[in-house]
Design a protein around this motif. Structure first.
Motif, PDB file in Angstrom:
ATOM      1  N   ASP A  88      41.276 -27.629  14.852  1.00 26.89           N
ATOM      2  CA  ASP A  88      42.376 -27.999  15.746  1.00 26.89           C
ATOM      3  C   ASP A  88      42.328 -27.083  16.963  1.00 26.89           C
ATOM      4  OD1 ASP A  88      44.735 -28.481  17.087  1.00 26.89           O
ATOM      5  OD2 ASP A  88      45.997 -28.381  15.303  1.00 26.89           O
ATOM      6  N   PRO A  89      41.885 -27.610  18.125  1.00 25.91           N
ATOM      7  CA  PRO A  89      41.728 -26.747  19.298  1.00 25.91           C
ATOM      8  C   PRO A  89      43.043 -26.292  19.922  1.00 25.91           C
ATOM      9  CG  PRO A  89      41.259 -29.014  19.878  1.00 25.91           C
ATOM     10  CD  PRO A  89      41.477 -28.987  18.382  1.00 25.91           C
ATOM     11  N   SER A  90      44.168 -26.798  19.429  1.00 31.62           N
ATOM     12  CA  SER A  90      45.447 -26.371  19.998  1.00 31.62           C
ATOM     13  C   SER A  90      46.001 -25.131  19.312  1.00 31.62           C
ATOM     14  CB  SER A  90      46.469 -27.507  19.896  1.00 31.62           C
ATOM     15  OG  SER A  90      46.798 -27.752  18.532  1.00 31.62           O
ATOM     16  N   GLN A  91      45.434 -24.742  18.192  1.00 22.95           N
ATOM     17  CA  GLN A  91      45.947 -23.599  17.439  1.00 22.95           C
ATOM     18  C   GLN A  91      45.413 -22.283  17.987  1.00 22.95           C
ATOM     19  OE1 GLN A  91      48.316 -23.714  14.951  1.00 22.95           O
ATOM     20  NE2 GLN A  91      48.431 -25.785  15.768  1.00 22.95           N
ATOM     21  N   PRO A  92      46.294 -21.305  18.177  1.00 24.11           N
ATOM     22  CA  PRO A  92      45.816 -19.980  18.586  1.00 24.11           C
ATOM     23  C   PRO A  92      45.098 -19.312  17.425  1.00 24.11           C
ATOM     24  CG  PRO A  92      48.171 -19.937  18.202  1.00 24.11           C
ATOM     25  CD  PRO A  92      47.729 -21.367  18.039  1.00 24.11           C
ATOM     26  N   THR A  93      44.436 -18.212  17.729  1.00 25.79           N
ATOM     27  CA  THR A  93      43.693 -17.486  16.710  1.00 25.79           C
ATOM     28  C   THR A  93      44.002 -16.003  16.810  1.00 25.79           C
ATOM     29  OG1 THR A  93      41.489 -16.936  15.913  1.00 25.79           O
ATOM     30  CG2 THR A  93      41.676 -17.425  18.236  1.00 25.79           C
ATOM     31  N   GLY A  94      43.910 -15.306  15.700  1.00 32.13           N
ATOM     32  CA  GLY A  94      44.126 -13.864  15.706  1.00 32.13           C
ATOM     33  C   GLY A  94      42.877 -13.088  16.074  1.00 32.13           C
ATOM     34  N   VAL A  95      41.773 -13.777  16.267  1.00 30.35           N
ATOM     35  CA  VAL A  95      40.507 -13.135  16.594  1.00 30.35           C
ATOM     36  C   VAL A  95      40.426 -12.899  18.098  1.00 30.35           C
ATOM     37  CG1 VAL A  95      38.001 -13.418  16.526  1.00 30.35           C
ATOM     38  CG2 VAL A  95      39.405 -14.260  14.637  1.00 30.35           C
ATOM     39  N   HIS A  96      39.895 -11.749  18.481  1.00 29.56           N
ATOM     40  CA  HIS A  96      39.620 -11.483  19.885  1.00 29.56           C
ATOM     41  C   HIS A  96      38.412 -10.563  19.966  1.00 29.56           C
ATOM     42  CE1 HIS A  96      41.713  -7.684  19.105  1.00 29.56           C
ATOM     43  NE2 HIS A  96      41.128  -7.217  20.193  1.00 29.56           N
ATOM     44  N   ILE A  97      37.879 -10.406  21.168  1.00 29.22           N
ATOM     45  CA  ILE A  97      36.777  -9.469  21.385  1.00 29.22           C
ATOM     46  C   ILE A  97      37.080  -8.649  22.633  1.00 29.22           C
ATOM     47  CG2 ILE A  97      35.039 -10.900  20.246  1.00 29.22           C
ATOM     48  CD1 ILE A  97      34.021 -11.723  23.021  1.00 29.22           C
ATOM     49  N   ALA A  98      36.471  -7.485  22.711  1.00 25.93           N
ATOM     50  CA  ALA A  98      36.536  -6.640  23.900  1.00 25.93           C
ATOM     51  C   ALA A  98      35.119  -6.510  24.439  1.00 25.93           C
ATOM     52  CB  ALA A  98      37.112  -5.268  23.572  1.00 25.93           C
ATOM     53  N   ILE A  99      34.999  -6.640  25.756  1.00 24.67           N
ATOM     54  CA  ILE A  99      33.685  -6.526  26.387  1.00 24.67           C
ATOM     55  C   ILE A  99      33.744  -5.538  27.547  1.00 24.67           C
ATOM     56  CG2 ILE A  99      32.977  -8.857  25.721  1.00 24.67           C
ATOM     57  CD1 ILE A  99      33.480  -9.757  28.636  1.00 24.67           C
ATOM     58  N   ALA A 100      32.639  -4.877  27.773  1.00 24.91           N
ATOM     59  CA  ALA A 100      32.497  -4.006  28.939  1.00 24.91           C
ATOM     60  C   ALA A 100      32.025  -4.865  30.105  1.00 24.91           C
ATOM     61  CB  ALA A 100      31.486  -2.906  28.650  1.00 24.91           C
ATOM     62  N   VAL A 101      32.628  -4.674  31.261  1.00 22.68           N
ATOM     63  CA  VAL A 101      32.227  -5.400  32.464  1.00 22.68           C
ATOM     64  C   VAL A 101      31.966  -4.394  33.584  1.00 22.68           C
ATOM     65  CG1 VAL A 101      33.513  -7.477  31.807  1.00 22.68           C
ATOM     66  CG2 VAL A 101      34.617  -5.775  33.256  1.00 22.68           C
ATOM     67  N   PRO A 102      31.087  -4.734  34.528  1.00 19.40           N
ATOM     68  CA  PRO A 102      30.802  -3.810  35.619  1.00 19.40           C
ATOM     69  C   PRO A 102      31.739  -3.970  36.814  1.00 19.40           C
ATOM     70  CG  PRO A 102      29.286  -5.646  35.738  1.00 19.40           C
ATOM     71  CD  PRO A 102      30.137  -5.848  34.499  1.00 19.40           C
ATOM     72  N   HIS A 103      32.745  -4.833  36.702  1.00 22.91           N
ATOM     73  CA  HIS A 103      33.634  -5.159  37.822  1.00 22.91           C
ATOM     74  C   HIS A 103      34.971  -4.440  37.708  1.00 22.91           C
ATOM     75  CE1 HIS A 103      30.883  -8.320  38.969  1.00 22.91           C
ATOM     76  NE2 HIS A 103      30.902  -8.773  37.724  1.00 22.91           N
ATOM     77  N   GLU A 104      35.708  -4.430  38.800  1.00 23.13           N
ATOM     78  CA  GLU A 104      37.071  -3.912  38.811  1.00 23.13           C
ATOM     79  C   GLU A 104      38.021  -5.000  38.307  1.00 23.13           C
ATOM     80  OE1 GLU A 104      37.811  -0.733  39.262  1.00 23.13           O
ATOM     81  OE2 GLU A 104      35.643  -0.472  39.492  1.00 23.13           O
ATOM     82  N   ALA A 105      39.215  -4.599  37.904  1.00 15.56           N
ATOM     83  CA  ALA A 105      40.190  -5.512  37.312  1.00 15.56           C
ATOM     84  C   ALA A 105      40.487  -6.699  38.226  1.00 15.56           C
ATOM     85  CB  ALA A 105      41.477  -4.761  36.979  1.00 15.56           C
ATOM     86  N   ARG A 106      40.652  -6.462  39.509  1.00 16.96           N
ATOM     87  CA  ARG A 106      40.990  -7.563  40.422  1.00 16.96           C
ATOM     88  C   ARG A 106      39.909  -8.637  40.427  1.00 16.96           C
ATOM     89  NH1 ARG A 106      39.467  -3.307  43.371  1.00 16.96           N
ATOM     90  NH2 ARG A 106      37.616  -3.558  44.668  1.00 16.96           N
TER      91      ARG A 106
END
Length: 154
Positions: free
Chosen positions: A71-89
Motif C-alpha cells: 500500500d503506497p499510501s502508508q507511511p513507514t518507520g524506516v529511514h536512512i541518513a546520507i552524507a551529501v557534499p551540498h549545503e542545506a539550501r
C-alpha cells in the motif's frame, strides 16, 4: 558499514535523479525490479540506493527475496541518513523541485539534518559536510551512554 539500501517512491526515476543530484552521482534503471532505479554514489565502497516503486514490498520468497504488492499510501518507520557534499539550501531546493517537504531539523541537541520527505512518506536525513562532522563527534557509544545514563542501567 552501510553498503546499500532500498527505499520506496511513487516516481522511482525522479527520486533517483534527485538523490543523484544530492550525491553528485549517477542514476540508472534497476532491471531486477520492474520500474525500479538505482543510484551509485561513486565512492570507493560501491555505495548505492535502490529506489523501488512504492507499491512493491520485499518478502522472503521460496528461494530468495521476492516482491509483493504494498500500500503506497502508508507511511513507514524506516529511514536512512546520507552524507551529501551540498549545503542545506541546495538539498532543500532539490527536494522542492520534486514537490517534497524538506527542512533543517536538530536531533536532540546532538546534530542537525536536512529532513527530505520523498513523496512526504519516506524520510532521508541528508547531512551536509558540517552536519557530518557534528554527527561523527556526537554519535559515539561513550557519548550515547553518557547522555542517556546507560552505564547505570547495565
Amino acid at each position: 558499514m552501510l553498503i546499500h539500501a532500498s527505499i520506496p517512491a511513487r516516481d522511482p526515476a525522479g527520486a533517483a535523479a534527485a538523490i543523484a543530484r544530492m550525491w553528485n552521482a549517477e542514476a540508472m534503471p534497476f532491471p531486477p525490479v520492474p520500474g525500479a532505479w538505482i543510484v551509485f554514489a561513486g565512492d570507493d565502497r560501491g555505495t548505492q540506493i535502490e529506489i523501488y516503486p512504492a507499491e512493491v514490498a520485499l518478502v522472503p520468497g521460496p528461494a530468495e527475496v521476492a516482491g509483493t504488492p504494498a500500500d503506497p499510501s502508508q507511511p513507514t518507520g524506516v529511514h536512512i541518513a546520507i552524507a551529501v557534499p551540498h549545503e542545506a539550501r541546495d538539498v532543500i531546493a532539490i527536494a522542492a523541485g520534486m514537490g517534497w517537504t524538506a527542512r533543517v531539523c536538530n536531533r536532540g541537541g546532538f546534530f542537525d539534518v536536512v529532513e527530505v520527505w520523498i513523496d512526504d512518506r519516506f524520510m532521508i536525513e541528508a547531512l551536509t559536510p558540517a552536519m557530518q562532522r557534528a554527527y561523527v563527534d556526537a554519535m559515539t557509544p561513550a557519548n550515547w551512554k553518557r547522555v542517556f545514563q546507560l552505564d547505570a542501567a547495565a
